[in-house]
Every structure is written in C-alpha cells, then in structure tokens.
Design a protein around this motif. Structure first.
Motif, PDB file in Angstrom:
ATOM      1  N   ALA A   1       0.844  -1.206   0.000  1.00  0.00           N
ATOM      2  CA  ALA A   1       0.000   0.000   0.000  1.00  0.00           C
ATOM      3  C   ALA A   1       0.872   1.246   0.000  1.00  0.00           C
ATOM      4  O   ALA A   1       0.598   2.224  -0.719  1.00  0.00           O
ATOM      5  N   GLU A   2       1.956   1.207   0.781  1.00  0.00           N
ATOM      6  CA  GLU A   2       2.876   2.344   0.820  1.00  0.00           C
ATOM      7  C   GLU A   2       3.614   2.494  -0.505  1.00  0.00           C
ATOM      8  O   GLU A   2       3.779   3.611  -1.023  1.00  0.00           O
ATOM      9  N   MET A   3       4.052   1.371  -1.089  1.00  0.00           N
ATOM     10  CA  MET A   3       4.760   1.436  -2.375  1.00  0.00           C
ATOM     11  C   MET A   3       3.863   1.990  -3.474  1.00  0.00           C
ATOM     12  O   MET A   3       4.285   2.819  -4.284  1.00  0.00           O
ATOM     13  N   ARG A   4       2.605   1.531  -3.490  1.00  0.00           N
ATOM     14  CA  ARG A   4       1.675   2.000  -4.522  1.00  0.00           C
ATOM     15  C   ARG A   4       1.401   3.495  -4.343  1.00  0.00           C
ATOM     16  O   ARG A   4       1.322   4.243  -5.322  1.00  0.00           O
ATOM     17  N   THR A   5       1.261   3.928  -3.087  1.00  0.00           N
ATOM     18  CA  THR A   5       1.023   5.350  -2.823  1.00  0.00           C
ATOM     19  C   THR A   5       2.230   6.191  -3.233  1.00  0.00           C
ATOM     20  O   THR A   5       2.078   7.248  -3.856  1.00  0.00           O
ATOM     21  N   ARG A   6       3.426   5.710  -2.889  1.00  0.00           N
ATOM     22  CA  ARG A   6       4.643   6.452  -3.252  1.00  0.00           C
ATOM     23  C   ARG A   6       4.807   6.532  -4.772  1.00  0.00           C
ATOM     24  O   ARG A   6       5.203   7.572  -5.303  1.00  0.00           O
ATOM     25  N   LEU A   7       4.511   5.435  -5.459  1.00  0.00           N
ATOM     26  CA  LEU A   7       4.626   5.438  -6.916  1.00  0.00           C
ATOM     27  C   LEU A   7       3.632   6.411  -7.537  1.00  0.00           C
ATOM     28  O   LEU A   7       3.972   7.178  -8.438  1.00  0.00           O
ATOM     29  N   PHE A   8       2.400   6.389  -7.024  1.00  0.00           N
ATOM     30  CA  PHE A   8       1.372   7.305  -7.541  1.00  0.00           C
ATOM     31  C   PHE A   8       1.766   8.754  -7.269  1.00  0.00           C
ATOM     32  O   PHE A   8       1.617   9.622  -8.136  1.00  0.00           O
ATOM     33  N   ASP A   9       2.283   9.016  -6.070  1.00  0.00           N
ATOM     34  CA  ASP A   9       2.741  10.377  -5.741  1.00  0.00           C
ATOM     35  C   ASP A   9       3.860  10.817  -6.678  1.00  0.00           C
ATOM     36  O   ASP A   9       3.896  11.970  -7.124  1.00  0.00           O
ATOM     37  N   HIS A  10       4.787   9.897  -6.963  1.00  0.00           N
ATOM     38  CA  HIS A  10       5.901  10.244  -7.851  1.00  0.00           C
ATOM     39  C   HIS A  10       5.405  10.546  -9.259  1.00  0.00           C
ATOM     40  O   HIS A  10       5.845  11.523  -9.882  1.00  0.00           O
ATOM     41  N   ILE A  11       4.485   9.717  -9.751  1.00  0.00           N
ATOM     42  CA  ILE A  11       3.936   9.946 -11.092  1.00  0.00           C
ATOM     43  C   ILE A  11       3.209  11.290 -11.144  1.00  0.00           C
ATOM     44  O   ILE A  11       3.330  12.044 -12.112  1.00  0.00           O
ATOM     45  N   GLN A  12       2.464  11.605 -10.069  1.00  0.00           N
ATOM     46  CA  GLN A  12       1.760  12.890 -10.019  1.00  0.00           C
ATOM     47  C   GLN A  12       2.729  14.069 -10.014  1.00  0.00           C
ATOM     48  O   GLN A  12       2.400  15.153 -10.494  1.00  0.00           O
ATOM     49  N   SER A  13       3.921  13.852  -9.486  1.00  0.00           N
ATOM     50  CA  SER A  13       4.894  14.949  -9.392  1.00  0.00           C
ATOM     51  C   SER A  13       5.618  15.214 -10.709  1.00  0.00           C
ATOM     52  O   SER A  13       6.278  16.244 -10.851  1.00  0.00           O
ATOM     53  N   LEU A  14       5.510  14.288 -11.665  1.00  0.00           N
ATOM     54  CA  LEU A  14       6.226  14.454 -12.924  1.00  0.00           C
ATOM     55  C   LEU A  14       5.550  15.497 -13.806  1.00  0.00           C
ATOM     56  O   LEU A  14       4.362  15.768 -13.681  1.00  0.00           O
TER      57      LEU A  14
END
Length: 584
Positions: free
Chosen positions: A86-99
């Motif tokens: 859950a944390e990995m998926r959230t971090r990945l989504f946050d990173h994609i949103q930051s691009l």
C-alpha cells in the motif's frame, strides 16, 4: 525509489516475529519424525508400551503447535506485505503525479496503470506469500539437513547432492526467465494501453464502424502476450521436470540405501523411518524451487520497471526560494516568448502581450497555431524556451507552482469530468472551501442550472466517466461552472464554448464581462467568443500576425476580417459599403 531493504528494516519487528514463528513451526515439523523413530525403536521393536501414550500425545501437541505458529507466520507476512505494498503503490502514484507534462506526452496511460497495479502486485507477492515460501524453503532445508546429519551423515549426503542439483537447475531457469518477464511486462503495458484507449473511445469506434479493426489490433497484441507467456511456459516445463524427477527418486533411493544399512545393523529401523520422513519433507522445497524461481523472476522484472519510472524526474520544479505574493491581482504578461518541445519544433515564436488586472484578451488562430500552448506556459506545465511569462510582474519561474496554479482557473479545450456527482465536479478546485450555495451560483452563471435541476438527483447526480451521459455543451457548461466557482484572479477559456448555442454563449460572455476583478484570457475560433475583448491577437504559425480591437482588426481587412466574413457571410461586405458598422 525507496530501497527494498529500507521497507524490510522499517517493518523488521513484524518480520522478525514472522520468521521466529516460521522457525518454531518448521522445528516442530522436524520433531515429528524423531517421535516416530522412538515409537518404532522403543515401542514396536523394544516393546516398551508405557512410552506409546506420551509419544502419541507429543505428536498431537506438535500438530497443534504447528497450526498456531503456521497461522501467526502467514498472517504476519500477509499483513506486513499488504502494508508495504500500500505504501509502495502510494509512493509510486505520488511520484507519477509529481512528474511534468512532458513525461505524460511520451508515456501511455495503459503503461502507467500496469506499473501501478500489475507490477506492484508482483512485488507484493515477493514481500508476502512468495517471500515467505522462499524463506521457509531455506529454513526448512537447513533444519532437515541438520536432523539428517545428526542421525547418519552418510545417508544425509544423498539429499544434499539432490538439493545442490535442484538449486543449479533453478538458477539456470531464473536466468532464462528474467528477460522473458521483462518482455511480458512491456507487452502487458502495451496491451493495457490498447484496451484503455479502445474502451475510452468506444463510442467513436462504433460511430465509424471500426469494431473489427480495433478487435484485430487488440488480438495482435494479445497474440504477442500469449506467445511470450508460452515462451515462459516452455522454459518452465523444460527445467521443472528435472527437479520433479529428483524429488521422486530421492525417497526411493533413501529407502534402498537405508534398507541396506538396516540389514547390516548400521542403523535402526526407527532411524530409517525418520530418514524416510525427512526425505519426504525435503522433497517439497525442491518441488517449490521451480515455481518460486518463476515468481521471483517476475518480481525482479517488475522492480526494474518501477526503477525506470523513479529514474524520471520532473522538469518543472518549484524554485529553491520561491517568491510568495501576499495576493494575486491578475496581471499577465508574455515577454518575447518562444517555445519548443524536446523535438526542437518551434511552436511559439516571439510572443508578447500584456493583460492588466480585470481586462480581457482574445486569442484566435488556425488549428495548430499555438493557442493552447500559451495556456500551458501560463500554468507552467512547460517552461518557455526563450523570453519570460510574468504574473503580477514576477517571472512565474520564481513563484511556487501551488500559488501559480491556484491563481489560474482553466476551462480546457479537452473537457474532463470525473465519475462523481455534479456538485463534486464543480467543487474540484476548492473541495473543502466551496459551499453548496457557491456551487449553485456557479452553475447558474455557467447557464447549466436549467438541465442540472431537471435531473433526478439534481446536483447530486453522478455523471459517468469523462461525463458520459451528458452532451458536449452540457459538459462544457459544467467545466465553466468549475472554473467560475474558484473565483481565481485569472480565468482561461480555451475554446470552451464551441459546443454551445449562440444564445447560451452570449449569456456566458455577459457573465464574464461582469467579472471586473478577473483577468480573462479567451481562446476561440468564433468571432463571437473574442469580439468583446479589450485586445485580440491573431496567431499564425506560432507568431502574432495581427493584434488590436474588434473594430480595428476589421478595418485592417486581414486574417481577422477574412474569418469574420467566413463566419457571418459575404453580405457583410455589402453592409460595409452601405456604411453600416460591424457589430459584435
């Protein structure tokens, strides 16, 4: 990307508890053959019946203990793995949103969905079920071999050699599967992209009777995906039978060699029975090696895909020490702005204009002239190649992205509505600040009240994905209401009334004219959309070809005048000759 070892360290207590439960469970499992050995040697052969009940009770307690610790082991691994994923998926989504926008220009939605869902799920397996089994295979093997060597080192050599042979086969198989899984991951992303595009545009597909073509395109990628999975299966079935053969021959070989030792009196019958039980216990780790190698290869390939995304960084970032304006008045200025993307093709060249707070500028031009790019630069979705864009006389590259973008309300050409209620779609810009009355007022100003209040649930009506179920004009009015509700200093209308009838468009423009404290940038193809602007600029091939007011541009008889004639008819020239003025 946060390292795998970091996640493990952060959850070390849970994993220590799970591993401790695993060791206890496996140790209890290894105790059963020892109890069986004593039943054979001491009770059956030795005739000591007093030991039978305690030994049977011991086997029962071992079984109960194994159930308890197996449960705690699996439960802890599953819960901990779920939390990490859950944390990995959230971090990945946050990173994609930051691009930045340029990343999404070259990366498909289907590919990103594969990374967020499928690749994370494969890594999840490695953290929970697959990871647990790999550890259990290692611990189980060491404990079994220890018990075997403690009974008779000669008999223990055979399963040791079998384990080494199985491990070599598994490592060879992992090397073969690694590249295949990377190709499967790539094709899975492509397949998702094709399916996502087709389903999102299913009405267009049906309108042009392109179902057969789209099915064929999907089938070609599906065939490629099938071929890669078959290639994976061929590798698996090539090596897995060798491991299976070893596991089937091992107990038979142990029985034959051990039987010879019993007949020679070198070991007892109970020791042989214990060895046979241990040989059966060491079989399942060898059988699992092939499947575990398969799953581990998949997880490693997915991890590489995630690392590739994490390697991408945002090209548009906040300045280290941003200028924080106490308030935004809304002055917008483009100063000698030129813009091109990575391919080097120049989209805008030497664009300059200034809009004072509360004033309106209209922008016209043929398709591809660069009109929408002006809006993208104002919102800093991209940075200018030359020149500068100013907001209240401050270069927007010196402002924080949050303050800049929260000061601009865009109504984009590509209408996007979320699968949510009409009210929540309108509140998108300020979900926690807008009241129900503010939403209703914005909808009324956007000329959407008439159709919204005819719906069964009115403002609480859930609209479908991308506004499915609404007409083009209705969707445009909802997005206009969303922008009006924010009441930001700068309002951008990017061809946002193209699907509206003339009367509704006129009413909306009257509403815009009443926004005296809002700077308005109106992009359009219709003369009626821009004619009330304080200044109108005409773009041609990325440069300003004409600029002026409605009347001055008509008098100039250039591109704007030709557009006017095309939209209002050639009889306009006759009216001009008769001395009639051009009314907007």
């Amino acid at each position: 990307m946060k390292k795998i070892t970091t996640y493990l360290w952060e959850h070390r207590l849970a994993y220590f508890f799970a591993i401790a439960s695993m060791i206890i469970s496996v140790s209890l499992d290894m105790l059963s053959p020892q109890l069986t050995r004593h039943i054979v040697d001491d009770v059956i052969v030795g005739g000591n019946m007093d030991l039978l009940l305690p030994l049977l009770l011991g086997i029962l307690l071992v079984g109960i203990g194994r159930c308890i610790f197996q449960y705690t082991k699996e439960f802890t691994f599953d819960v901990t793995g779920s939390r990490i994923m859950a944390e990995m998926r959230t971090r990945l989504f946050d990173h994609i949103q930051s691009l930045s926008a340029d990343f999404f220009d070259e990366t498909g939605t289907g590919e990103l969905m594969s990374r967020i869902k499928d690749d994370i799920d494969r890594i999840w397996d490695c953290f929970s079920f697959v990871g647990m089994l790999i550890l259990e295979v290692i611990i189980h093997t060491f404990i079994v071999l220890f018990c075997m060597y403690s009974l008779d080192w000669r008999l223990a050599l055979l399963p040791t050699l079998c384990m080494i042979a199985s491990a070599c086969i598994a490592i060879t198989m992992e090397h073969k599967l690694g590249s295949i899984y990377e190709a499967i991951s790539e094709e899975n992303a492509t397949l998702n992209t094709v399916a996502e595009e087709n389903l999102a545009g299913v009405r267009t597909v049906k309108a042009f009777a392109r179902e057969k073509f789209e099915i064929g395109k999907f089938l070609s990628h599906n065939k490629r995906y099938y071929d890669l999975n078959m290639e994976q299966s061929k590798v698996f079935i090539k090596y897995s039978p060798y491991i299976s053969l070893i596991t089937k021959l091992l107990p038979l070989a142990m029985l034959m060699i051990g039987g010879v030792f019993v007949m020679k009196g070198e070991i007892s019958l109970g020791t042989l029975s214990a060895f046979l039980a241990y040989s059966m216990n060491i079989v399942w780790p060898m059988e699992m090696l092939g499947w575990l190698t398969n799953s581990l290869s998949s997880g490693i390939a997915s991890s590489k895909k995630l690392k590739a995304i994490y390697a991408k960084t945002a090209s548009i970032k906040d300045p280290e020490n941003p200028v924080i304006l106490p308030s935004i008045k809304g002055k917008v200025e483009f100063s000698n702005v030129s813009f091109h993307k990575a391919d080097g093709y120049e989209i805008l060249h030497d664009i300059s204009f200034c809009v004072e707070p509360g004033r309106t500028i209209g922008i016209m031009g043929a398709t591809g002239a660069g009109k929408s790019s002006i809006i993208h630069l104002l919102q800093r979705l991209y940075d200018v190649s030359e020149g500068a864009v100013y907001l209240d006389d401050i270069d927007i590259r010196k402002l924080s992205l949050k303050q800049l973008r929260s000061s601009v309300s865009p109504v984009m050409q590509d209408v996007f509505l979320f699968s949510d209620t009409i009210q929540e779609n309108v509140k998108l810009g300020k979900k926690n600040e807008l009241s129900a009355n503010a939403v209703r007022s914005a909808i009324q100003n956007a000329q959407a009240k008439s159709f919204v209040e005819k719906m069964s649930l009115q403002y609480d009506t859930v609209i479908g994905e991308r506004g499915v179920g609404l007409s083009g004009g209705q969707k445009q009015r909802i997005t206009i209401a969303r922008a009006l509700a924010k009441k930001d200093p700068v309002l951008v209308m990017d061809d946002s009334t193209s699907a509206l009838d003339m009367e509704t468009e006129q009413n909306i423009h009257e509403t815009l004219q009443s926004l005296s404290d809002t700077t308005k940038i109106i992009i359009g193809h219709r003369i009626s959309a821009v004619c009330h602007a304080d200044e109108i600029i005409i773009l041609e091939n990325g440069s300003i070809a004409e600029r002026g007011t409605h009347q001055s541009l008509l008098a100039r008889k250039g591109l704007y005048y030709k557009t006017y004639l095309a939209q209002y008819g050639q009889d306009t020239e006759l009216k001009e000759k008769e001395g009639l003025t051009h009314e907007c």
